[in-house]
Motif scaffolding. Structure first.
Motif, PDB file in Angstrom:
ATOM      1  N   ASP A 156       0.517 -11.810  -8.558  1.00 40.54           N
ATOM      2  CA  ASP A 156       0.131 -10.641  -9.358  1.00 40.54           C
ATOM      3  C   ASP A 156      -1.390 -10.495  -9.251  1.00 40.54           C
ATOM      4  O   ASP A 156      -2.122 -11.267  -9.871  1.00 40.54           O
ATOM      5  CB  ASP A 156       0.528 -10.824 -10.816  1.00 40.54           C
ATOM      6  CG  ASP A 156       2.004 -10.647 -11.048  1.00 40.54           C
ATOM      7  OD1 ASP A 156       2.760 -11.615 -10.785  1.00 40.54           O
ATOM      8  OD2 ASP A 156       2.391  -9.555 -11.472  1.00 40.54           O
ATOM      9  N   PRO A 157      -1.862  -9.508  -8.497  1.00 39.09           N
ATOM     10  CA  PRO A 157      -3.321  -9.358  -8.342  1.00 39.09           C
ATOM     11  C   PRO A 157      -3.938  -8.750  -9.600  1.00 39.09           C
ATOM     12  O   PRO A 157      -3.230  -8.331 -10.529  1.00 39.09           O
ATOM     13  CB  PRO A 157      -3.433  -8.396  -7.165  1.00 39.09           C
ATOM     14  CG  PRO A 157      -2.198  -7.552  -7.273  1.00 39.09           C
ATOM     15  CD  PRO A 157      -1.120  -8.478  -7.784  1.00 39.09           C
ATOM     16  N   ILE A 158      -5.245  -8.687  -9.591  1.00 42.88           N
ATOM     17  CA  ILE A 158      -5.941  -8.016 -10.682  1.00 42.88           C
ATOM     18  C   ILE A 158      -5.570  -6.530 -10.647  1.00 42.88           C
ATOM     19  O   ILE A 158      -5.545  -5.914  -9.570  1.00 42.88           O
ATOM     20  CB  ILE A 158      -7.462  -8.212 -10.550  1.00 42.88           C
ATOM     21  CG1 ILE A 158      -7.801  -9.699 -10.766  1.00 42.88           C
ATOM     22  CG2 ILE A 158      -8.220  -7.345 -11.545  1.00 42.88           C
ATOM     23  CD1 ILE A 158      -9.241 -10.066 -10.509  1.00 42.88           C
TER      24      ILE A 158
ATOM     25  N   TYR B 158      -2.795  -9.689   5.164  1.00 39.68           N
ATOM     26  CA  TYR B 158      -3.626  -8.806   4.345  1.00 39.68           C
ATOM     27  C   TYR B 158      -2.904  -7.488   4.082  1.00 39.68           C
ATOM     28  O   TYR B 158      -2.323  -6.892   5.002  1.00 39.68           O
ATOM     29  CB  TYR B 158      -4.944  -8.535   5.058  1.00 39.68           C
ATOM     30  CG  TYR B 158      -5.742  -7.385   4.489  1.00 39.68           C
ATOM     31  CD1 TYR B 158      -5.849  -6.171   5.172  1.00 39.68           C
ATOM     32  CD2 TYR B 158      -6.393  -7.519   3.273  1.00 39.68           C
ATOM     33  CE1 TYR B 158      -6.579  -5.121   4.658  1.00 39.68           C
ATOM     34  CE2 TYR B 158      -7.127  -6.467   2.751  1.00 39.68           C
ATOM     35  CZ  TYR B 158      -7.219  -5.274   3.441  1.00 39.68           C
ATOM     36  OH  TYR B 158      -7.944  -4.243   2.907  1.00 39.68           O
ATOM     37  N   PHE B 159      -2.959  -7.042   2.834  1.00 45.19           N
ATOM     38  CA  PHE B 159      -2.422  -5.748   2.425  1.00 45.19           C
ATOM     39  C   PHE B 159      -3.541  -4.877   1.866  1.00 45.19           C
ATOM     40  O   PHE B 159      -4.379  -5.341   1.093  1.00 45.19           O
ATOM     41  CB  PHE B 159      -1.370  -5.910   1.317  1.00 45.19           C
ATOM     42  CG  PHE B 159      -0.089  -6.533   1.761  1.00 45.19           C
ATOM     43  CD1 PHE B 159       0.056  -7.916   1.781  1.00 45.19           C
ATOM     44  CD2 PHE B 159       0.987  -5.753   2.162  1.00 45.19           C
ATOM     45  CE1 PHE B 159       1.245  -8.503   2.184  1.00 45.19           C
ATOM     46  CE2 PHE B 159       2.176  -6.327   2.568  1.00 45.19           C
ATOM     47  CZ  PHE B 159       2.311  -7.707   2.577  1.00 45.19           C
ATOM     48  N   GLN B 160      -3.497  -3.612   2.253  1.00 49.10           N
ATOM     49  CA  GLN B 160      -4.325  -2.616   1.576  1.00 49.10           C
ATOM     50  C   GLN B 160      -3.341  -1.662   0.918  1.00 49.10           C
ATOM     51  O   GLN B 160      -2.608  -0.941   1.596  1.00 49.10           O
ATOM     52  CB  GLN B 160      -5.218  -1.872   2.567  1.00 49.10           C
ATOM     53  CG  GLN B 160      -6.280  -1.024   1.889  1.00 49.10           C
ATOM     54  CD  GLN B 160      -7.337  -0.540   2.884  1.00 49.10           C
ATOM     55  OE1 GLN B 160      -7.298   0.614   3.303  1.00 49.10           O
ATOM     56  NE2 GLN B 160      -8.247  -1.398   3.260  1.00 49.10           N
TER      57      GLN B 160
ATOM     58  N   GLU C  73       5.473  -9.025   1.528  1.00 49.76           N
ATOM     59  CA  GLU C  73       5.634  -7.621   1.183  1.00 49.76           C
ATOM     60  C   GLU C  73       4.872  -7.303  -0.084  1.00 49.76           C
ATOM     61  O   GLU C  73       4.605  -8.179  -0.907  1.00 49.76           O
ATOM     62  CB  GLU C  73       7.114  -7.257   1.019  1.00 49.76           C
ATOM     63  CG  GLU C  73       7.832  -8.041  -0.062  1.00 49.76           C
ATOM     64  CD  GLU C  73       9.312  -7.705  -0.140  1.00 49.76           C
ATOM     65  OE1 GLU C  73       9.808  -6.928   0.700  1.00 49.76           O
ATOM     66  OE2 GLU C  73       9.974  -8.217  -1.059  1.00 49.76           O
ATOM     67  N   ARG C  74       4.557  -6.033  -0.218  1.00 45.50           N
ATOM     68  CA  ARG C  74       3.853  -5.521  -1.405  1.00 45.50           C
ATOM     69  C   ARG C  74       4.308  -4.067  -1.588  1.00 45.50           C
ATOM     70  O   ARG C  74       3.545  -3.140  -1.397  1.00 45.50           O
ATOM     71  CB  ARG C  74       2.341  -5.604  -1.189  1.00 45.50           C
ATOM     72  CG  ARG C  74       1.510  -5.419  -2.463  1.00 45.50           C
ATOM     73  CD  ARG C  74       0.027  -5.364  -2.162  1.00 45.50           C
ATOM     74  NE  ARG C  74      -0.764  -5.295  -3.374  1.00 45.50           N
ATOM     75  CZ  ARG C  74      -2.028  -4.864  -3.408  1.00 45.50           C
ATOM     76  NH1 ARG C  74      -2.645  -4.498  -2.290  1.00 45.50           N
ATOM     77  NH2 ARG C  74      -2.686  -4.834  -4.553  1.00 45.50           N
ATOM     78  N   PRO C  75       5.561  -3.875  -1.919  1.00 49.50           N
ATOM     79  CA  PRO C  75       6.211  -2.560  -1.827  1.00 49.50           C
ATOM     80  C   PRO C  75       5.574  -1.449  -2.674  1.00 49.50           C
ATOM     81  O   PRO C  75       5.622  -0.291  -2.272  1.00 49.50           O
ATOM     82  CB  PRO C  75       7.649  -2.840  -2.272  1.00 49.50           C
ATOM     83  CG  PRO C  75       7.587  -4.140  -3.001  1.00 49.50           C
ATOM     84  CD  PRO C  75       6.477  -4.917  -2.402  1.00 49.50           C
ATOM     85  N   GLU C  76       4.983  -1.792  -3.814  1.00 50.33           N
ATOM     86  CA  GLU C  76       4.411  -0.748  -4.666  1.00 50.33           C
ATOM     87  C   GLU C  76       2.899  -0.868  -4.766  1.00 50.33           C
ATOM     88  O   GLU C  76       2.279  -0.259  -5.636  1.00 50.33           O
ATOM     89  CB  GLU C  76       5.062  -0.800  -6.052  1.00 50.33           C
ATOM     90  CG  GLU C  76       6.563  -0.501  -5.995  1.00 50.33           C
ATOM     91  CD  GLU C  76       7.229  -0.592  -7.362  1.00 50.33           C
ATOM     92  OE1 GLU C  76       6.530  -0.912  -8.340  1.00 50.33           O
ATOM     93  OE2 GLU C  76       8.446  -0.354  -7.436  1.00 50.33           O
ATOM     94  N   GLY C  77       2.334  -1.664  -3.877  1.00 45.98           N
ATOM     95  CA  GLY C  77       0.881  -1.770  -3.856  1.00 45.98           C
ATOM     96  C   GLY C  77       0.282  -2.586  -4.969  1.00 45.98           C
ATOM     97  O   GLY C  77      -0.933  -2.528  -5.199  1.00 45.98           O
TER      98      GLY C  77
END
Lengths: 115, 112
Positions: free
Chosen positions: A24-26, A48-50, A68-72
């Motif tokens: 869970d990122p900031i 890396y994800f943007q 994966e990071r489906p919803e950013g």
């Protein structure tokens, strides 16, 4: 949240099991990084994800690793058919904007032990 | 928590002395350099950064020096305290890329 959080903090898997590690990122941070840190070494870049786009996955060691990071926002690192060499601390970091010239904020890591 | 850096180079300093931790970086095209502190069981914590158009930057009790000619980075900690005991990593990044490359780390031990 106040910082980057990761779960679980510790994971023990039998060789051959699949595992999923959560980050869970900031809130509002655009960029998200995954690193692998072996004992006694510095973190090594995995991917890396943007936002929701995975722009670089060149550090993933094999096709057993998938992120994966489906919803950013929240990201999941999945390792299929775990091997003993996958034992390491998996770190997640986020930055406010994109690119490699920004301060990264790290989570506490997930320590994966494969038996 | 688990131990970080069991076999890393170790720098031992007396409490109150200054510490200097060195790092040789690998990519001459790197634009951005960061020093991190990592305590056992925790993720790396940002200390100070410097961009390639500078050769020195100061923070609170810390100074980073950059020598691009020899690809060398150093972290100076003034009046080292017991709470400074940790493993210290340098990292480099290049504009237009997304990778940060970390060095191998140095363990700092502060002796009372």
């Amino acid at each position: 949240g106040a910082g980057v959080s990761q779960s679980p903090r510790y994971k023990v898997a039998k060789r051959g099991q699949d595992v999923a590690l959560r980050c869970d990122p900031i809130s509002g941070h655009v960029s998200l990084f995954w690193y692998q840190q072996a004992l006694g070494q510095g973190p090594e870049f995995l991917t890396y994800f943007q936002n929701e786009a995975q722009l670089d996955k060149s550090g993933l060691p094999s096709d057993r690793f998938f992120a994966e990071r489906p919803e950013g926002s929240v990201s999941t690192l999945k390792i299929q058919r775990t091997q003993q060499e996958d034992s390491a601390v998996y770190l997640c970091a986020s930055t406010r904007s994109g690119g490699a010239l920004n301060e990264q904020f790290f989570g506490p890591g997930t320590r994966l032990t494969v038996l | 928590g688990e131990s970080v850096g069991l076999h890393l180079p170790t720098l031992s300093v007396q409490e109150g002395d200054n510490s200097i931790i060195n790092c040789a970086y690998s990519n001459s095209a790197s634009d951005y350099f960061i020093w991190y502190k990592q305590e056992s069981g925790k993720g790396p914590q940002f200390i100070i950064d410097i961009r390639s158009n500078m050769d020195k930057r100061q923070g609170q009790r810390v100074t980073v020096l950059l020598n691009k000619t020899v690809k060398h980075l150093s972290l100076q900690i003034a009046a080292t305290q017991p709470g400074d005991s940790a493993v210290y990593f340098c990292a480099e990044g290049e504009a237009g890329t997304y990778k940060y490359i970390f060095g191998t780390g140095t363990r700092l031990k502060v002796l009372a």
